[in-house]
Scaffold this motif. Structure first.
Motif, PDB file in Angstrom:
ATOM      1  N   SER A  14      -1.090 -13.663  31.052  1.00 41.06           N
ATOM      2  CA  SER A  14      -1.175 -12.231  30.786  1.00 41.06           C
ATOM      3  C   SER A  14      -0.034 -11.465  31.444  1.00 41.06           C
ATOM      4  O   SER A  14       0.802 -12.028  32.157  1.00 41.06           O
ATOM      5  CB  SER A  14      -2.505 -11.694  31.317  1.00 41.06           C
ATOM      6  N   ALA A  47       3.136 -12.384  29.071  1.00 42.35           N
ATOM      7  CA  ALA A  47       3.093 -11.909  27.689  1.00 42.35           C
ATOM      8  C   ALA A  47       4.287 -11.028  27.362  1.00 42.35           C
ATOM      9  O   ALA A  47       4.874 -11.133  26.276  1.00 42.35           O
ATOM     10  CB  ALA A  47       1.787 -11.152  27.444  1.00 42.35           C
ATOM     11  N   THR A  48       4.667 -10.139  28.285  1.00 40.59           N
ATOM     12  CA  THR A  48       5.800  -9.265  27.991  1.00 40.59           C
ATOM     13  C   THR A  48       7.109 -10.052  27.941  1.00 40.59           C
ATOM     14  O   THR A  48       8.012  -9.707  27.175  1.00 40.59           O
ATOM     15  CB  THR A  48       5.910  -8.118  29.006  1.00 40.59           C
ATOM     16  N   THR A 100       7.672 -11.298  24.415  1.00 37.59           N
ATOM     17  CA  THR A 100       7.824 -10.379  23.284  1.00 37.59           C
ATOM     18  C   THR A 100       9.176 -10.502  22.580  1.00 37.59           C
ATOM     19  O   THR A 100       9.251 -10.325  21.358  1.00 37.59           O
ATOM     20  CB  THR A 100       7.602  -8.913  23.716  1.00 37.59           C
ATOM     21  N   THR A 111      -1.656 -15.461  24.113  1.00 36.40           N
ATOM     22  CA  THR A 111      -1.419 -14.845  25.412  1.00 36.40           C
ATOM     23  C   THR A 111      -2.733 -14.699  26.172  1.00 36.40           C
ATOM     24  O   THR A 111      -3.755 -14.328  25.596  1.00 36.40           O
ATOM     25  CB  THR A 111      -0.774 -13.453  25.256  1.00 36.40           C
ATOM     26  N   GLN A 154      -5.330 -12.934  28.802  1.00 40.18           N
ATOM     27  CA  GLN A 154      -5.647 -11.533  29.075  1.00 40.18           C
ATOM     28  C   GLN A 154      -6.707 -11.469  30.171  1.00 40.18           C
ATOM     29  O   GLN A 154      -7.447 -12.437  30.394  1.00 40.18           O
ATOM     30  CB  GLN A 154      -6.131 -10.846  27.796  1.00 40.18           C
ATOM     31  N   VAL A 173      -1.263  -6.073  25.210  1.00 37.93           N
ATOM     32  CA  VAL A 173      -0.493  -7.003  24.384  1.00 37.93           C
ATOM     33  C   VAL A 173      -0.602  -6.666  22.901  1.00 37.93           C
ATOM     34  O   VAL A 173       0.398  -6.710  22.168  1.00 37.93           O
ATOM     35  CB  VAL A 173      -0.936  -8.454  24.658  1.00 37.93           C
ATOM     36  N   THR A 203       2.695  -5.707  20.765  1.00 34.28           N
ATOM     37  CA  THR A 203       3.174  -6.631  19.725  1.00 34.28           C
ATOM     38  C   THR A 203       2.863  -6.191  18.301  1.00 34.28           C
ATOM     39  O   THR A 203       3.331  -6.828  17.353  1.00 34.28           O
ATOM     40  CB  THR A 203       2.598  -8.044  19.943  1.00 34.28           C
ATOM     41  N   ASP A 206      -4.502 -12.565  21.592  1.00 33.57           N
ATOM     42  CA  ASP A 206      -4.657 -12.162  22.993  1.00 33.57           C
ATOM     43  C   ASP A 206      -6.055 -12.587  23.435  1.00 33.57           C
ATOM     44  O   ASP A 206      -7.061 -12.139  22.865  1.00 33.57           O
ATOM     45  CB  ASP A 206      -4.465 -10.649  23.121  1.00 33.57           C
TER      46      ASP A 206
END
Length: 559
Positions: free
Chosen positions: A74, A78-79, A82, A99, A101, A117, A121, A159
């Motif tokens: 998470s 996740a970022t 991207t 991803t 969470q 997320v 996204t 997610d």
């Protein structure tokens, strides 16, 4: 028997015949990785950065045609992913990105390593899910793979809150997908196909403009049959390189900003442009109101939203390129078009891509040519973005699809090397070569550790000019050589870096050493980095300046 959410996810992935998962663990995905610890059918590939995990999954998908899969944690995990999701989205690559969470009851509370997320996204994925109930997980995975691989392909994000992975349920995993609101059109309207065929049969100066959708639909064979039966010249986009053999006499090469002069001139002078699986992006069209000014335009695409989005078309045909080309072939006839092919031959003779190779300085184009000759054109080539990408496109001869893997729409530096790792896993017996710049290679250089760990014999050819080369080229041509912050005077010793990771490394500074080192590197069974010190101010030509018409090619006096 009750199963945890993690077990349901892994079982669902196995039902989709997933071979490899790329990624990096983190706090909220520990339960999922604990389940993976016992898994033998799916191999997990531990990358050293989440962005690289996404690019590796993307490269695997581009090379094999299968859905690439990656799993990250998470928040920052996740970022970090991207950029890879956006890269796949822009190039229509099938990928499922999972991803982690935070727990469902903590979502929205700014919990540790929480990020929105699905919100982040939504603009860069074909679809995304936030799983809130374990009972929905199996169906979501099934839908994600279907959406990613059907219609116009693209990345789908799942997610997954940690409490869903630890919860239990004894229900079945669904076998079929039912999405009433998502029904891609595959067949194509027969009346529109016949109208297109009539336009082809009466045209005097037609040209095919083939895009990445031809590769996605596995339509290389049908494209070649259409070109042969109807006697049509063919140009391709960057992402379609190899979909039509470049050594075929009907091949015009790549279209667009750094495309061949014959490809661009043919479109400008054509009376019929047959676009197949292409989206008319700005690097192809240049100045829109001067693009193909004399041509009637046929556009074949599975995505109806692409039709007339950038360029108004005259004959739209919505559907799968394979089905439409198969039907179109039945209705076209052979037309000689002697004058048209004579004009094309004249352009080819006068404006073939070339460079000055008379000096003793190592030219980047020469390196790519030698890679092509050493591999006999039978390798998977991945690239970073910039000058290295364009030279790889111009000076390697591609004769089959899925042999050139590059970030087109987003133009992502750092893509090529991890994408090569994914491609190598997809084709362990193929020669895979990542052609890189010294700037872009450093963006995911840490993946040398991944290559060494999994014994992936990817070869990295760095065209080291000591600059952020394409930006420097624009500064030279349009900003009076004001090289603002593009000089990379702090580059490491790439040979020693490679060896520090456990790979092999070579430095090439002399022209006569280029071919022997390439051949030696290919013979080595592990990963190799070759640092080619090339002419620092060599430019990519031909070139169409941004916003100008494709007929306004610059640099042709130099080729």
């Amino acid at each position: 028997m009750y199963k945890t959410g993690s077990q349901i996810l892994i079982n669902a992935l196995k039902r989709e015949n997933v071979e490899y998962i790329f990624g990096l663990p983190g706090g909220v995905v520990i339960p999922l990785f604990d389940t993976l610890f016992e898994e033998s059918e799916i191999k997990f590939i531990l990358t050293r950065h989440e962005q690289a995990a996404g690019h590796a999954a993307d490269g695997y998908a581009r090379a094999t045609g299968k859905v690439g899969v990656c799993i990250v944690t998470s928040g920052p995990g996740a970022t970090n992913l991207t950029t890879a999701i956006a890269t796949a989205y822009m190039d229509s690559i099938p990928m499922v990105a999972i991803t982690g969470q935070v727990k469902t009851h903590l979502i929205g509370s700014d919990a540790f390593q929480e990020a929105d997320v699905t919100g982040i996204t939504r603009p860069i994925s074909k679809h995304n899910y936030l799983v809130k109930d374990i009972k929905e997980l199996g169906m979501i995975v099934k839908e994600a793979f279907y959406i990613a691989s059907s219609g116009r392909p693209g990345p789908v994000v799942i997610d997954l809150p940690v409490d869903v992975t630890t919860d239990t349920w004894d229900g079945p995993i669904p076998e079929k997908v039912n999405l009433p609101g998502y029904k891609p059109s595959y067949e194509g309207n027969i009346r529109q196909i016949k109208i297109a065929a009539e336009a082809i049969n009466r045209s005097k100066r037609p040209v095919i403009y083939a895009g990445g959708g031809v590769i996605s639909s596995n339509s290389s064979k049908e494209l070649a049959e259409l070109a042969e039966k109807a006697n049509l010249p063919v140009n391709t986009t960057l992402l379609a390189l190899g979909v039509f053999p470049e050594n075929n006499e009907k091949a015009l090469g790549m279209l667009g900003m750094h495309g061949t002069v014959p490809a661009n001139y043919a479109v400008h002078e054509s009376d019929l442009l047959i676009a197949v699986g292409a989206r008319f992006d700005d690097r192809i069209t240049g100045k829109i109101d001067e693009f193909a000014p004399k041509a009637q335009i046929i556009h074949i695409d599975i995505d109806p939203t692409s039709i007339s989005k950038n360029i108004k078309v005259d004959i739209p045909v919505v559907g799968d390129a394979n089905n439409i080309l198969t039907e179109l072939i039945k209705h076209v006839i052979y037309v000689e078009r002697k004058e048209w092919f004579e004009k094309i031959a004249e352009w080819k003779e006068k404006y073939h891509v070339s460079y000055d190779n008379t000096s003793d300085v190592v030219k980047p184009q020469y390196v790519v040519e030698q890679i092509c000759e050493a591999t006999k054109g039978d390798a998977i080539i991945t690239t970073e973005v910039g000058q290295n990408q364009m030279w790889a496109a111009q000076y390697y001869t591609y004769t089959y699809p899925r042999s050139f893997l590059s970030s087109g729409g987003l133009g992502t530096m750092g893509f090529g090397f991890p994408a090569a790792l994914g491609a190598q896993l997809g084709f362990p017996d193929k020669t895979v070569i990542a052609i890189a710049g010294d700037g872009s290679f450093q963006m995911n250089i840490q993946e040398l550790s991944t290559a060494v760990k999994y014994k992936l014999p990817v070869k990295v050819a760095i065209l080291n000019n000591g600059f952020l080369g394409m930006v420097r080229q624009w500064q030279e041509l349009f900003y009076d050589k004001r090289y603002a912050h593009t000089l990379l005077d702090g580059n490491p010793d790439f040979v020693q870096v490679a060896k520090a990771y456990g790979a092999e490394g070579f430095l090439v500074t002399k022209k006569e050493d280029v071919r022997p080192v390439i051949e030696k590197s290919i013979s080595i069974k592990g990963p190799v980095v070759i640092d080619f010190r090339v002419d620092p101010e060599e430019n990519v030509f031909p070139m169409i300046p941004a916003g100008q018409a494709i007929s306004q090619v610059k640099g042709i006096e130099l080729i």
